[in-house]
Design a protein around this motif. Structure first.
Motif, short mmCIF file in Angstrom:
data_model
loop_
_atom_site.label_atom_id
_atom_site.label_comp_id
_atom_site.label_asym_id
_atom_site.label_seq_id
_atom_site.Cartn_x
_atom_site.Cartn_y
_atom_site.Cartn_z
N LEU A 560 44.52 47.59 -26.07
CA LEU A 560 44.70 47.96 -24.88
C LEU A 560 46.15 48.46 -24.60
N GLY A 561 46.71 48.49 -25.50
CA GLY A 561 47.94 49.10 -25.81
C GLY A 561 48.02 50.74 -26.15
N ASP A 562 49.19 51.06 -26.04
CA ASP A 562 49.34 52.74 -26.36
C ASP A 562 49.34 53.23 -27.68
N ALA A 563 49.78 52.29 -28.68
CA ALA A 563 49.89 52.64 -29.94
C ALA A 563 48.73 51.94 -31.03
N GLN A 564 48.46 52.55 -32.09
CA GLN A 564 47.38 52.25 -32.68
C GLN A 564 47.54 50.77 -33.06
N ALA A 565 46.57 50.02 -33.47
CA ALA A 565 46.71 48.60 -33.92
C ALA A 565 45.68 48.38 -35.29
N GLU A 566 46.26 47.72 -36.18
CA GLU A 566 45.41 47.23 -37.23
C GLU A 566 45.35 45.70 -37.55
N MET A 567 44.24 45.23 -38.01
CA MET A 567 44.06 43.96 -38.57
C MET A 567 42.85 43.71 -39.04
N GLN A 568 42.96 42.38 -39.71
CA GLN A 568 41.58 41.99 -40.47
C GLN A 568 40.48 41.19 -39.67
N PRO A 575 29.85 44.18 -37.29
CA PRO A 575 30.02 44.64 -35.90
C PRO A 575 28.57 45.10 -35.32
N ILE A 576 28.44 44.80 -34.02
CA ILE A 576 27.27 45.09 -33.29
C ILE A 576 27.70 46.46 -32.23
N TRP A 577 28.87 46.67 -32.25
CA TRP A 577 29.04 47.66 -31.31
C TRP A 577 30.57 47.99 -31.42
N LYS A 578 30.88 49.38 -31.57
CA LYS A 578 32.38 49.53 -31.56
C LYS A 578 32.76 50.94 -31.01
N SER A 579 33.75 51.20 -30.58
CA SER A 579 34.26 52.39 -29.69
C SER A 579 34.33 53.56 -30.66
N MET A 583 38.10 52.58 -36.97
CA MET A 583 37.99 52.92 -38.50
C MET A 583 37.62 51.55 -39.08
N LEU A 584 36.86 51.36 -39.84
CA LEU A 584 36.31 50.19 -40.65
C LEU A 584 36.56 50.60 -41.98
N ASP A 585 37.37 49.70 -42.85
CA ASP A 585 37.69 49.80 -44.27
C ASP A 585 37.57 48.57 -44.89
N GLY A 586 36.38 48.01 -45.28
CA GLY A 586 36.24 46.54 -45.71
C GLY A 586 36.15 46.04 -44.54
N ASN A 587 37.10 44.76 -44.73
CA ASN A 587 37.06 43.93 -43.52
C ASN A 587 38.50 44.21 -42.79
N ARG A 588 39.05 45.52 -43.00
CA ARG A 588 40.08 45.89 -41.98
C ARG A 588 39.72 47.01 -41.04
N LEU A 589 40.41 47.05 -39.98
CA LEU A 589 40.11 47.82 -38.82
C LEU A 589 41.35 48.51 -38.45
N ARG A 590 41.21 49.69 -38.03
CA ARG A 590 42.05 50.48 -37.22
C ARG A 590 41.58 50.77 -35.77
N LEU A 591 42.09 50.29 -34.91
CA LEU A 591 41.85 50.80 -33.41
C LEU A 591 43.10 51.59 -32.77
N SER A 593 44.46 53.45 -29.35
CA SER A 593 44.55 53.26 -28.09
C SER A 593 43.20 53.05 -27.21
N TRP A 594 43.00 52.20 -26.69
CA TRP A 594 41.82 51.83 -25.71
C TRP A 594 40.59 51.88 -26.25
N THR A 595 40.45 51.02 -27.64
CA THR A 595 39.11 51.24 -28.30
C THR A 595 38.91 49.65 -28.65
N GLY A 596 37.89 49.28 -29.07
CA GLY A 596 37.62 47.94 -29.44
C GLY A 596 36.20 47.83 -30.23
N LEU A 597 35.91 46.65 -30.26
CA LEU A 597 34.58 46.32 -31.04
C LEU A 597 34.12 45.13 -30.63
#
Length: 604
Positions: A560-568, A575-579, A583-591, A593-597
């Protein structure tokens, strides 16, 4: 199948004719006015006046004459075709033949609520005109229709919160049998019907109780509408019975599946057993063989009413979670006027608390309330104890210009909030037209045409209400729509045709897809025991919420912030839903701004 709720109030058809009963403890003299003829009513003790008239029948017009000069309708009238000041009509509830004898309701966890106002939901604004819409709502994924208050109100247009004859479904929308046909058809489609009831006050026009039952009210409590309803003073038992029977009446005679109790924080009662507890207790004891759901609106965030007996609610099923709405609204719009000031300081953190624990305010001080502490601990309650929404009649209509959230937030932001609403384990509620992001406003409207003084007071009050709102000041060149004008009402009617056009059709398809996903992926989880939840903010503006159930785990991740976020995330989760853009890379995520899953796994 025929249904009738027996009660001591009103006009009831018996083998001996029609029995008329009026509680008038402070009247000197009462006459029944039946088809224009006055028939004296003798006192029968404890303030009651009763009279059985053999020649009266269904369709007879009647009223009561108080102390020889004031003629009033029956406060327990079952039908009021001549508005709040006119005569009442004798109704035979058993004349309607129901076809839903096998209907026992649906479990609460299956509820997807759709709040609507009968008068503006269709061009005709009637119960009958709603019937053809029900199949589309069923196919969308809706399982419960929640009707704004139906009790007879003054004039031909009103939100319903000015009701004064609580047993009479408003004649502007049709007849009692029309309403029963709507409910009967809804049940045939597997849809529940809820009715909003108002037990904290009567409307300002058409309430004659003061004239013959002064003790219906008490100076012991003062409310925004004047003297409080007498739930705890002398002669309060009959008053309490009036409301207990009213709740049972809608559930039994109209076979509705649930009630939403308006603004219960304004129901003032110091009795040992609060009227809310008495109503819920009587309902639970009387209707053991049905799924009946009792929902509160309670600004005080009193979690005590939502206590569970094992997995079942002891009294009330759930509460509208205004805190959750306010968090989302602040994040989506940046507004910090009025009560939004309580959420603007840490909106992401407070959103996480709402999603994982229920209330944002669980005893903390409220800046909006000048430091007053608000709320009770709610983290022990399951998510299904809370009704979640991004908008409702209040949050739209109490804006100066009735804007829906779709005109205040970007499509990308709203898409994320919509997914969070419909896939989180709280009970979701949509406001009519929200499924396609309707363009029409929902404005505040009333009809006090017979009282110009009251109409002027409403207009002036509306202007004062928004004088100190910064968001209104920025639109100061626009004139607030006059709530007493018919055009204000007509502008609030849904335009159903637009739902087939883009971009509305795209939003409709998205909503339908999310609701079908909820049924397939989320409902199996919330049907199992709730084991707990937690929320955190791994990065600024990033929200991580995890709910644990006996059947598995559900996770919501949102940037919900302005910058891209990454996490595992846990490799066993899927995933059952994503914006779009995640981006999914294995078990890593790149989200971005204003995206989610949403993620789900079968571990706990």
């Amino acid at each position: 199948m025929r249904r009738i709720h027996r009660m001591p109030f009103g006009a009831e058809i018996t083998e001996d004719g029609v029995r008329f009963s009026l509680w008038a403890p402070t009247a000197r003299d009462v006459s029944l006015v039946l088809e224009g003829s006055d028939l004296p009513m003798q006192a029968s003790g404890d303030g009651w006046r009763r009279l059985t008239v053999p020649e009266a029948r269904a369709g007879s017009r009647y009223a009561y004459r108080i102390d020889g000069n004031l003629t009033v309708p029956d406060p327990a009238s079952r039908f009021q075709p001549y508005d709040v000041h006119g005569e009442s009509l004798v109704v035979d509830p058993s004349a309607f033949e129901w076809s839903d004898g096998a209907w026992k309701g649906r479990p609460w966890e299956e509820a997807v609520l759709y709040e609507l106002h009968v008068g503006t939901a269709t061009p005709e604004g009637t119960y009958a005109a709603l019937i053809p819409k029900l199949e589309d709502l069923r196919d969308l994924g809706i399982t419960a229709i929640e009707l704004l208050p139906l009790a007879e109100f003054p004039g031909r247009r009103n939100w319903g919160y000015d009701g004064v004859l609580l047993y009479a479904p408003d004649s502007a929308y049709g007849t009692p049998d029309d309403l029963k046909r709507l409910i009967d058809h809804a049940h045939s489609l597997g849809l529940m019907i809820f009715i909003d009831v108002v037990y904290n006050h009567f409307g300002p026009s058409g309430n004659y109780l003061h004239a013959y039952a002064e003790t219906f009210f008490t100076q012991r409590h003062q409310t925004p509408w004047g003297a409080g309803i007498n739930f705890d003073d002398a002669q309060s038992q009959t008053v309490r019975d009036f409301f207990v029977h009213n709740a049972l009446y809608w559930l039994e005679e109209y076979h509705v599946d649930g009630l939403r109790f308006d603004a219960v924080h304004a129901i003032l009662d110091d009795s040992e057993k609060h009227i809310l507890a008495e109503i819920a207790g009587r309902i639970r004891a009387s209707l053991r063989d049905r799924e009946v759901h009792l929902v509160l609106e309670n600004d005080a965030n009193e979690a005590r009413w939502l206590t569970r007996d094992g997995i079942n609610p002891r009294l009330h099923t759930a509460q509208w979670n205004d805190d959750l709405h306010h968090c989302w609204h602040t994040l989506l719009t940046g507004e910090a006027d009025g009560y939004y000031i309580d959420y603007a300081d840490r909106p992401v953190e407070r959103l996480g608390r709402c999603l994982s624990e229920g209330f944002a305010y669980q005893g903390e001080a409220s800046a909006h309330r000048n430091g007053e502490c608000r709320g009770e601990r709610s983290d022990h309650l399951p998510p299904t104890a809370f009704v979640a929404f991004l908008q409702n009649h209040d949050q739209i209509g109490n804006r100066a210009f009735g804007e829906r959230i779709g005109s205040l937030a970007s499509p990308e932001q709203l898409a994320l909030a919509r997914a969070a609403l419909l896939l989180a384990p709280q009970i979701p509620m949509l406001y009519m037209g929200e499924e396609w992001n309707a363009s029409t406003p929902f404005l505040y409207f009333v009809d006090f045409a017979d009282d110009e003084g009251l109409s002027n007071a409403v207009r002036e009050g509306r202007q004062r209400e928004f004088a100190n709102f910064e968001s209104f000041a920025t639109n100061g060149t626009r004139e607030i729509p006059d709530p007493t004008h018919n055009d204000t009402f007509l502008r609030s009617k849904l335009a159903w045709d637009e739902r087939t056009q883009r971009p509305y059709a795209d939003t409709l398809a998205e909503t339908q897809g999310l609701l079908h996903l909820r049924r397939a992926e989320v409902l199996p989880l919330i049907r199992t025991s709730f084991l707990g939840a937690r929320s955190s903010q791994p990065q600024a503006g990033f929200l991580h919420v995890l709910w644990r159930f006996e059947g598995g785990t559900l996770v919501f991740l949102a940037n919900l912030g302005d910058a891209q976020a990454e996490m595992q995330f846990r490799p066993e989760s899927h995933p059952i839903w994503k914006s779009p853009g995640v981006m999914l890379d294995g078990n890593r995520l790149r989200l971005p701004s204003w995206t989610g899953l949403f993620l789900k796994d079968h571990g706990r």
